[in-house]
Design a protein around this motif. Structure first.
Motif, PDB file in Angstrom:
ATOM      1  N   VAL A  58       0.830  -1.224  -0.015  1.00 34.86           N
ATOM      2  CA  VAL A  58       0.166  -0.086  -0.036  1.00 34.86           C
ATOM      3  C   VAL A  58       0.793   1.238   0.041  1.00 34.86           C
ATOM      4  CG1 VAL A  58      -1.728   1.184   1.210  1.00 34.86           C
ATOM      5  CG2 VAL A  58      -1.876  -1.192   1.372  1.00 34.86           C
ATOM      6  N   ALA A  59       0.807   1.968  -1.029  1.00 36.37           N
ATOM      7  CA  ALA A  59       1.477   3.459  -0.999  1.00 36.37           C
ATOM      8  C   ALA A  59       0.391   4.500  -0.892  1.00 36.37           C
ATOM      9  CB  ALA A  59       2.302   3.373  -2.265  1.00 36.37           C
ATOM     10  N   ILE A  60       0.549   5.320  -0.041  1.00 41.67           N
ATOM     11  CA  ILE A  60      -0.332   6.603   0.183  1.00 41.67           C
ATOM     12  C   ILE A  60       0.455   7.777  -0.220  1.00 41.67           C
ATOM     13  CG2 ILE A  60      -1.967   7.881   1.531  1.00 41.67           C
ATOM     14  CD1 ILE A  60      -2.125   5.319   3.303  1.00 41.67           C
ATOM     15  N   VAL A  61       0.215   8.403  -1.465  1.00 40.90           N
ATOM     16  CA  VAL A  61       0.868   9.560  -1.838  1.00 40.90           C
ATOM     17  C   VAL A  61      -0.084  10.561  -2.201  1.00 40.90           C
ATOM     18  CG1 VAL A  61       2.846   8.225  -2.794  1.00 40.90           C
ATOM     19  CG2 VAL A  61       1.009   8.642  -4.218  1.00 40.90           C
ATOM     20  N   SER A  62       0.419  11.700  -2.346  1.00 42.57           N
ATOM     21  CA  SER A  62      -0.439  13.117  -2.755  1.00 42.57           C
ATOM     22  C   SER A  62      -0.694  12.760  -3.964  1.00 42.57           C
ATOM     23  CB  SER A  62       0.510  14.292  -2.626  1.00 42.57           C
ATOM     24  OG  SER A  62       1.563  14.431  -3.499  1.00 42.57           O
ATOM     25  N   GLU A  63      -1.928  13.111  -4.549  1.00 38.86           N
ATOM     26  CA  GLU A  63      -2.629  12.833  -5.911  1.00 38.86           C
ATOM     27  C   GLU A  63      -1.571  13.359  -6.933  1.00 38.86           C
ATOM     28  OE1 GLU A  63      -7.070  12.902  -6.712  1.00 38.86           O
ATOM     29  OE2 GLU A  63      -6.289  14.691  -6.656  1.00 38.86           O
ATOM     30  N   ASP A  64      -0.701  14.539  -6.732  1.00 41.73           N
ATOM     31  CA  ASP A  64       0.039  14.800  -7.756  1.00 41.73           C
ATOM     32  C   ASP A  64       1.213  13.858  -8.090  1.00 41.73           C
ATOM     33  OD1 ASP A  64       0.964  16.025  -5.452  1.00 41.73           O
ATOM     34  OD2 ASP A  64       2.449  17.115  -6.051  1.00 41.73           O
ATOM     35  N   LEU A  65       1.444  13.202  -7.100  1.00 46.74           N
ATOM     36  CA  LEU A  65       2.450  12.028  -7.356  1.00 46.74           C
ATOM     37  C   LEU A  65       2.148  10.636  -7.856  1.00 46.74           C
ATOM     38  CD1 LEU A  65       4.676  12.740  -3.849  1.00 46.74           C
ATOM     39  CD2 LEU A  65       5.182  13.419  -6.340  1.00 46.74           C
ATOM     40  N   GLU A  66       0.741  10.544  -7.994  1.00 48.90           N
ATOM     41  CA  GLU A  66       0.071   9.188  -8.420  1.00 48.90           C
ATOM     42  C   GLU A  66       0.684   8.662  -9.456  1.00 48.90           C
ATOM     43  OE1 GLU A  66      -4.026   8.123 -10.300  1.00 48.90           O
ATOM     44  OE2 GLU A  66      -4.239   8.846  -8.471  1.00 48.90           O
ATOM     45  N   ASP A  67       0.811   9.504 -10.800  1.00 45.67           N
ATOM     46  CA  ASP A  67       1.372   8.956 -11.999  1.00 45.67           C
ATOM     47  C   ASP A  67       2.816   8.506 -11.715  1.00 45.67           C
ATOM     48  OD1 ASP A  67      -1.119   9.149 -13.085  1.00 45.67           O
ATOM     49  OD2 ASP A  67      -0.344  10.971 -14.149  1.00 45.67           O
ATOM     50  N   LYS A  68       3.675   9.417 -11.275  1.00 43.45           N
ATOM     51  CA  LYS A  68       5.164   8.821 -11.041  1.00 43.45           C
ATOM     52  C   LYS A  68       5.344   7.710  -9.958  1.00 43.45           C
ATOM     53  CE  LYS A  68       9.484  10.866  -9.532  1.00 43.45           C
ATOM     54  NZ  LYS A  68       9.914  12.187  -8.911  1.00 43.45           N
TER      55      LYS A  68
ATOM     56  N   GLY B 285      -5.237  18.356   1.058  1.00 45.84           N
ATOM     57  CA  GLY B 285      -4.809  17.791  -0.224  1.00 45.84           C
ATOM     58  C   GLY B 285      -5.486  16.540  -0.271  1.00 45.84           C
ATOM     59  N   ARG B 286      -5.505  16.169  -1.700  1.00 50.28           N
ATOM     60  CA  ARG B 286      -6.188  14.793  -2.008  1.00 50.28           C
ATOM     61  C   ARG B 286      -5.212  13.740  -2.085  1.00 50.28           C
ATOM     62  NH1 ARG B 286     -11.119  13.563  -2.158  1.00 50.28           N
ATOM     63  NH2 ARG B 286     -10.864  12.237  -4.064  1.00 50.28           N
ATOM     64  N   GLU B 287      -5.375  12.430  -1.807  1.00 50.74           N
ATOM     65  CA  GLU B 287      -4.235  11.567  -1.810  1.00 50.74           C
ATOM     66  C   GLU B 287      -4.751  10.342  -2.453  1.00 50.74           C
ATOM     67  OE1 GLU B 287      -2.422  12.078   2.636  1.00 50.74           O
ATOM     68  OE2 GLU B 287      -4.285  10.913   2.502  1.00 50.74           O
ATOM     69  N   SER B 288      -3.749   9.719  -3.179  1.00 46.46           N
ATOM     70  CA  SER B 288      -4.012   8.350  -3.694  1.00 46.46           C
ATOM     71  C   SER B 288      -3.662   7.195  -2.950  1.00 46.46           C
ATOM     72  CB  SER B 288      -3.363   8.488  -5.074  1.00 46.46           C
ATOM     73  OG  SER B 288      -3.815   9.598  -6.011  1.00 46.46           O
ATOM     74  N   ILE B 289      -4.630   6.450  -2.988  1.00 43.75           N
ATOM     75  CA  ILE B 289      -3.978   5.101  -2.127  1.00 43.75           C
ATOM     76  C   ILE B 289      -3.808   3.948  -3.045  1.00 43.75           C
ATOM     77  CG2 ILE B 289      -4.585   3.435  -0.472  1.00 43.75           C
ATOM     78  CD1 ILE B 289      -6.475   6.576  -0.401  1.00 43.75           C
TER      79      ILE B 289
ATOM     80  N   LEU C 143      10.708   8.307  -4.459  1.00 43.22           N
ATOM     81  CA  LEU C 143       9.815   9.441  -4.035  1.00 43.22           C
ATOM     82  C   LEU C 143      10.258  10.270  -2.651  1.00 43.22           C
ATOM     83  CD1 LEU C 143       6.386   7.742  -4.462  1.00 43.22           C
ATOM     84  CD2 LEU C 143       7.408   9.495  -6.136  1.00 43.22           C
ATOM     85  N   GLU C 144      11.386   9.709  -2.176  1.00 40.37           N
ATOM     86  CA  GLU C 144      11.837  10.308  -1.087  1.00 40.37           C
ATOM     87  C   GLU C 144      10.692  10.375   0.010  1.00 40.37           C
ATOM     88  OE1 GLU C 144      15.370  13.412  -2.057  1.00 40.37           O
ATOM     89  OE2 GLU C 144      13.453  14.002  -2.919  1.00 40.37           O
ATOM     90  N   LEU C 145      10.249   9.124   0.157  1.00 39.00           N
ATOM     91  CA  LEU C 145       8.822   9.227   1.305  1.00 39.00           C
ATOM     92  C   LEU C 145       9.393   9.633   2.666  1.00 39.00           C
ATOM     93  CD1 LEU C 145       7.312   5.834   0.203  1.00 39.00           C
ATOM     94  CD2 LEU C 145       6.700   8.309  -0.365  1.00 39.00           C
ATOM     95  N   GLU C 146      10.873   9.829   2.929  1.00 37.05           N
ATOM     96  CA  GLU C 146      11.333  10.074   4.453  1.00 37.05           C
ATOM     97  C   GLU C 146      10.931  11.399   4.699  1.00 37.05           C
ATOM     98  OE1 GLU C 146      14.496  10.390   2.029  1.00 37.05           O
ATOM     99  OE2 GLU C 146      13.409   8.850   2.117  1.00 37.05           O
ATOM    100  N   LYS C 147      10.941  12.331   3.350  1.00 36.84           N
ATOM    101  CA  LYS C 147      10.678  13.662   3.602  1.00 36.84           C
ATOM    102  C   LYS C 147       9.123  13.990   4.012  1.00 36.84           C
ATOM    103  CE  LYS C 147      14.476  15.233   0.625  1.00 36.84           C
ATOM    104  NZ  LYS C 147      14.539  16.019  -0.532  1.00 36.84           N
ATOM    105  N   GLU C 148       8.972  15.097   4.914  1.00 38.30           N
ATOM    106  CA  GLU C 148       7.539  15.318   5.449  1.00 38.30           C
ATOM    107  C   GLU C 148       6.602  15.595   3.894  1.00 38.30           C
ATOM    108  OE1 GLU C 148       5.610  18.624   8.078  1.00 38.30           O
ATOM    109  OE2 GLU C 148       7.778  18.698   8.039  1.00 38.30           O
ATOM    110  N   ASP C 149       5.410  15.163   4.368  1.00 43.20           N
ATOM    111  CA  ASP C 149       4.446  14.939   3.156  1.00 43.20           C
ATOM    112  C   ASP C 149       4.623  14.491   1.962  1.00 43.20           C
ATOM    113  OD1 ASP C 149       2.859  16.547   5.338  1.00 43.20           O
ATOM    114  OD2 ASP C 149       3.477  18.369   4.671  1.00 43.20           O
ATOM    115  N   ARG C 150       5.671  13.394   1.827  1.00 44.34           N
ATOM    116  CA  ARG C 150       5.771  12.867   0.395  1.00 44.34           C
ATOM    117  C   ARG C 150       5.053  11.554   0.534  1.00 44.34           C
ATOM    118  NH1 ARG C 150       7.887  15.569  -3.396  1.00 44.34           N
ATOM    119  NH2 ARG C 150       8.836  13.646  -4.120  1.00 44.34           N
ATOM    120  N   GLY C 151       4.527  11.147   1.619  1.00 42.74           N
ATOM    121  CA  GLY C 151       3.576   9.841   1.650  1.00 42.74           C
ATOM    122  C   GLY C 151       3.977   8.664   2.496  1.00 42.74           C
ATOM    123  N   ILE C 152       3.636   7.660   2.462  1.00 42.22           N
ATOM    124  CA  ILE C 152       4.028   6.393   3.136  1.00 42.22           C
ATOM    125  C   ILE C 152       3.783   5.124   2.342  1.00 42.22           C
ATOM    126  CG2 ILE C 152       1.520   6.278   4.042  1.00 42.22           C
ATOM    127  CD1 ILE C 152       3.100   5.577   6.849  1.00 42.22           C
TER     128      ILE C 152
END
Length: 115
Positions: free
Chosen positions: A7-17, A53-57, A78-87
């Motif tokens: 499961v990856a939860i990312v901001s909607e703008d990162l969905e395609d990437k 912000g909208r998120e994509s799961i 995606l550098e998920l360890e940075k704040e607000d990048r996702g999980i």
């Protein structure tokens, strides 16, 4: 063959990437859900409206080793360890029905190539 759900939860703008990264790492199909989340910090307010912000799961069912490979690729690129990048996280699957036979054959071929 053992499976995991990634499961990856990312901001909607990162969905395609995120999907592109996962596919390049060997993932096939993905289920995409959309939602909003509540973080530790207060939401921004603009003209009295709260911005959320909208998120994509993104949900992947993968062979266990492949799930770890995809997780590592998502974390790095995606550098998920940075704040607000996702999980992103995985959990094991005990029982599974309905997986596409082509997907299983793909997983088997990738395992053979590793050996």
């Amino acid at each position: 063959m053992k499976f995991s759900v990634l499961v990856a939860i990312v901001s909607e703008d990162l969905e395609d990437k995120a999907i592109e990264i996962a596919r390049n790492a060997g993932a096939g199909g993905v289920t995409i859900l959309h939602g909003t989340g509540i973080g530790l910090k207060e939401k921004k307010i603009f003209f009295g409206l709260t911005y959320e912000g909208r998120e994509s799961i993104l949900i992947f069912v993968l062979e266990r080793k492949l799930a770890l490979k995809v997780l590592k690729a998502l974390n790095k690129e995606l550098e998920l360890e940075k704040e607000d990048r996702g999980i992103a996280f995985t959990f094991p699957v005990e029982h599974l029905a309905g997986i596409n036979k082509e997907e299983v054959l793909k997983f088997q071929q990738e395992l053979k190539e590793e050996i």
